[in-house]
Structure formats: C-alpha cells, structure tokens
Design a protein around this motif. Structure first.
Motif, PDB file in Angstrom:
ATOM      1  N   MET A  85       0.838  -1.195   0.000  1.00 42.07           N
ATOM      2  CA  MET A  85       0.000   0.000   0.000  1.00 42.07           C
ATOM      3  C   MET A  85       0.876   1.249   0.000  1.00 42.07           C
ATOM      4  SD  MET A  85      -2.850   1.196   2.800  1.00 42.07           S
ATOM      5  CE  MET A  85      -3.860  -0.250   2.431  1.00 42.07           C
ATOM      6  N   LYS A  86       0.511   2.190  -0.837  1.00 41.18           N
ATOM      7  CA  LYS A  86       1.240   3.447  -0.875  1.00 41.18           C
ATOM      8  C   LYS A  86       1.000   4.210   0.418  1.00 41.18           C
ATOM      9  CE  LYS A  86       1.723   7.766  -3.464  1.00 41.18           C
ATOM     10  NZ  LYS A  86       1.248   8.576  -4.604  1.00 41.18           N
ATOM     11  N   PRO A  87       2.069   4.682   1.073  1.00 40.01           N
ATOM     12  CA  PRO A  87       1.878   5.430   2.320  1.00 40.01           C
ATOM     13  C   PRO A  87       1.076   6.700   2.091  1.00 40.01           C
ATOM     14  CG  PRO A  87       4.170   4.781   2.045  1.00 40.01           C
ATOM     15  CD  PRO A  87       3.483   4.499   0.748  1.00 40.01           C
ATOM     16  N   GLY A  88       0.372   7.112   3.124  1.00 37.54           N
ATOM     17  CA  GLY A  88      -0.328   8.382   3.082  1.00 37.54           C
ATOM     18  C   GLY A  88       0.630   9.512   3.410  1.00 37.54           C
ATOM     19  N   GLY A  99      -2.184   4.464   4.413  1.00 39.73           N
ATOM     20  CA  GLY A  99      -2.558   5.245   3.243  1.00 39.73           C
ATOM     21  C   GLY A  99      -3.432   6.452   3.541  1.00 39.73           C
ATOM     22  N   LYS A 100      -3.579   6.807   4.803  1.00 37.79           N
ATOM     23  CA  LYS A 100      -4.474   7.888   5.186  1.00 37.79           C
ATOM     24  C   LYS A 100      -3.736   9.239   5.252  1.00 37.79           C
ATOM     25  CE  LYS A 100      -7.329   4.748   7.938  1.00 37.79           C
ATOM     26  NZ  LYS A 100      -8.389   4.662   6.912  1.00 37.79           N
ATOM     27  N   THR A 101      -4.528  10.291   5.122  1.00 36.45           N
ATOM     28  CA  THR A 101      -4.016  11.640   5.357  1.00 36.45           C
ATOM     29  C   THR A 101      -4.252  11.991   6.814  1.00 36.45           C
ATOM     30  OG1 THR A 101      -4.383  12.395   3.079  1.00 36.45           O
ATOM     31  CG2 THR A 101      -4.277  14.087   4.796  1.00 36.45           C
ATOM     32  N   GLU A 126       9.849  10.958   8.697  1.00 35.89           N
ATOM     33  CA  GLU A 126      10.679  10.810   7.506  1.00 35.89           C
ATOM     34  C   GLU A 126      11.541   9.558   7.581  1.00 35.89           C
ATOM     35  OE1 GLU A 126      12.728  14.526   7.011  1.00 35.89           O
ATOM     36  OE2 GLU A 126      11.025  15.430   5.927  1.00 35.89           O
ATOM     37  N   ALA A 127      11.939   9.161   8.782  1.00 39.47           N
ATOM     38  CA  ALA A 127      12.691   7.913   8.932  1.00 39.47           C
ATOM     39  C   ALA A 127      11.847   6.697   8.550  1.00 39.47           C
ATOM     40  CB  ALA A 127      13.176   7.772  10.370  1.00 39.47           C
ATOM     41  N   ALA A 128      10.520   6.841   8.640  1.00 38.78           N
ATOM     42  CA  ALA A 128       9.602   5.771   8.257  1.00 38.78           C
ATOM     43  C   ALA A 128       9.167   5.891   6.804  1.00 38.78           C
ATOM     44  CB  ALA A 128       8.384   5.780   9.176  1.00 38.78           C
ATOM     45  N   GLY A 129       9.747   6.857   6.067  1.00 39.65           N
ATOM     46  CA  GLY A 129       9.408   7.032   4.658  1.00 39.65           C
ATOM     47  C   GLY A 129       8.081   7.711   4.423  1.00 39.65           C
TER      48      GLY A 129
END
Length: 254
Positions: A1-4, A80-82, A105-108
């Motif tokens: 799943m693409k990260p939010g 994938g949430k905002t 940011e460390a979690a991408g």
C-alpha cells in the motif's frame, strides 16, 4: 500500500478566523485528525470526514506521551491515510515538530507543514504593540521557560539582549522567571501576561516586572498564557487602561 501523508498544522491561538486557507484545505482532506489540548473545539467542524482523536499535551496536566502520538501518526499514514496533526499556535514554535518530522521521515512518510499564528503574536496584537519597535528594542526573543533538561534558559543573556522577551510555558514558575530577570533588569521594566489570546476568554495584565508575578497570581491567571517583558511592552499601557473590547478583560495596568 502506498503510504499516506502527515500534515503538521498550526491552528493558531484559538480564533478560527485566523486560520489560513491552506489550513482549511488540510482539514477538509483529513482522514484522521489528531488534536492538541488547546485547539479550538469548533475546528472539528472543518474536517467533516475525519476520525477525531484528542492527544492532549499541557504543562502540569496528564498528557498523551509524545512517542505514542508519533506512533499513531505513523500507523495511520502507513495505512494510506491523510493524517493532520493539529497543534495550537504555530507548529514549528515549541510544538515538537522537529522530533515528529524526523520520526516520520525515517519511516518514509511524507510530511507537510502548515503554519499558524503563534500565541505570542496574538498577544502582541491584543496589546496593540510591535514586538520589534525599533525605538525600544533590537528584536524579539521567543523562549520557553520549560526547557527539555529542566535547567531553564540563560536569563542573564536574554536580559542583556535588548530584545522583547516572549516567554511560553512560564506561568507555573512565573515567580522564578521574574526573579531571574530582575537580577539583570530594572524592576520598572514593562511586562505583561496575556491569557487565552484572541479568544472570548482572553485576559490581559499590563504592569512592571517587579510586580508581575504577584499581580498575575492575584488575578488568577494561569496557562495557557504568554509572558512578555521589555520596553516595547510599555506602549501597551495607554491602550490597556483606556479599555478593551467587550469580550476581553483588562486585569490591571501600571
């Protein structure tokens, strides 16, 4: 799943009219809303589809642990949430935004920033003063009385800086703050406290440094409030003694 994504948003001091258009767009896009303790309760109406979670942090009170808040943001963003993390005032000023940015940011995870008006600026507006009045100071210093290691800032250096001091998180130790500054500044230095700046609960006290702590305690002033010290504050006296808007109370003046 693409990260939010996570949006770190400053909600200002409490008056929703001070929100930027960018902040309103962020609220409308929110899937999850993480609200700080001092954020205006009516703000949730601007995020009609968001799951609202209150993650209060307030000095002297039981607070949601910082690491728990960061894990919540990461969890929902990775779904994938905002996620909109709403902080009172300005997110980048004493709001632990630096820690949260690094963690996410460390979690991408993508991090966006939305500015808000700081309580210190709202307090200056209420007093009708310029924090950087060139006839009275060389600039402004925003400082917290509640430092990470508990030692407190270098009050001697701040007193000598010829800047207007805007002190956050200082009401619990206002006596110690005033005593430290009085070791380096005249007792007659103009000083003020503004509580709940910009809101219907706002209260203002304008006095001098050597009477500030006692007058604030006598008036029952407590957090959330900003302490302001410096010659530029003297410009507020005439306005404060002349009266205030109906929604405000002037508690005292030198």
């Amino acid at each position: 799943m693409k990260p939010g994504r996570v949006i770190l948003m400053g909600a200002g001091p409490g008056d929703l009219d001070l929100l930027t258009r960018k902040a309103v767009r962020a609220l409308l896009a929110a899937d999850v809303l993480l609200l700080d303790e001092l954020v205006c309760a009516d703000l949730v109406e601007l995020a009609p589809r968001a799951r609202v979670m209150r993650v209060g942090k307030r000095g002297g009170c039981r607070s949601t642990p910082q690491d728990f808040i960061q894990r919540l943001m990461r969890r929902y963003a990775l779904q994938g949430k905002t996620v909109v993390r709403v902080k009172g005032g300005e997110a980048l000023l004493f709001g632990r935004a630096g820690e949260e940015i690094a963690f996410l940011e460390a979690a991408g995870i993508e991090v966006e920033l939305v500015n808000g008006i700081s309580a210190g600026l709202a307090a200056a507006t209420s007093l009708g003063i310029s924090l950087t009045h060139r006839g009275h100071c060389d600039g402004v210093s925003f400082v917290t009385a509640h430092t990470h290691d508990g030692t407190g800032p270098d009050w001697a250096a701040l007193a000598k800086s010829r800047t207007t001091l805007v002190i956050y998180m200082g009401m619990q130790r206002i006596e110690a703050v005033c005593a430290a500054l009085l070791a380096h500044l005249p007792g007659g230095t103009p000083a003020a406290v503004v509580q709940w700046a910009s809101t219907p609960r706002e209260a203002r006290l304008v006095t001098r440094l050597d009477t500030l702590a006692g007058a604030a305690r006598e008036a029952g002033m407590a957090s959330p409030a900003v302490i302001l010290v410096g010659d530029a504050i003297g410009q507020a006296r005439r306005r404060s003694t002349a009266g205030a808007e109906p929604a405000q109370r002037v508690l005292g003046a030198a």
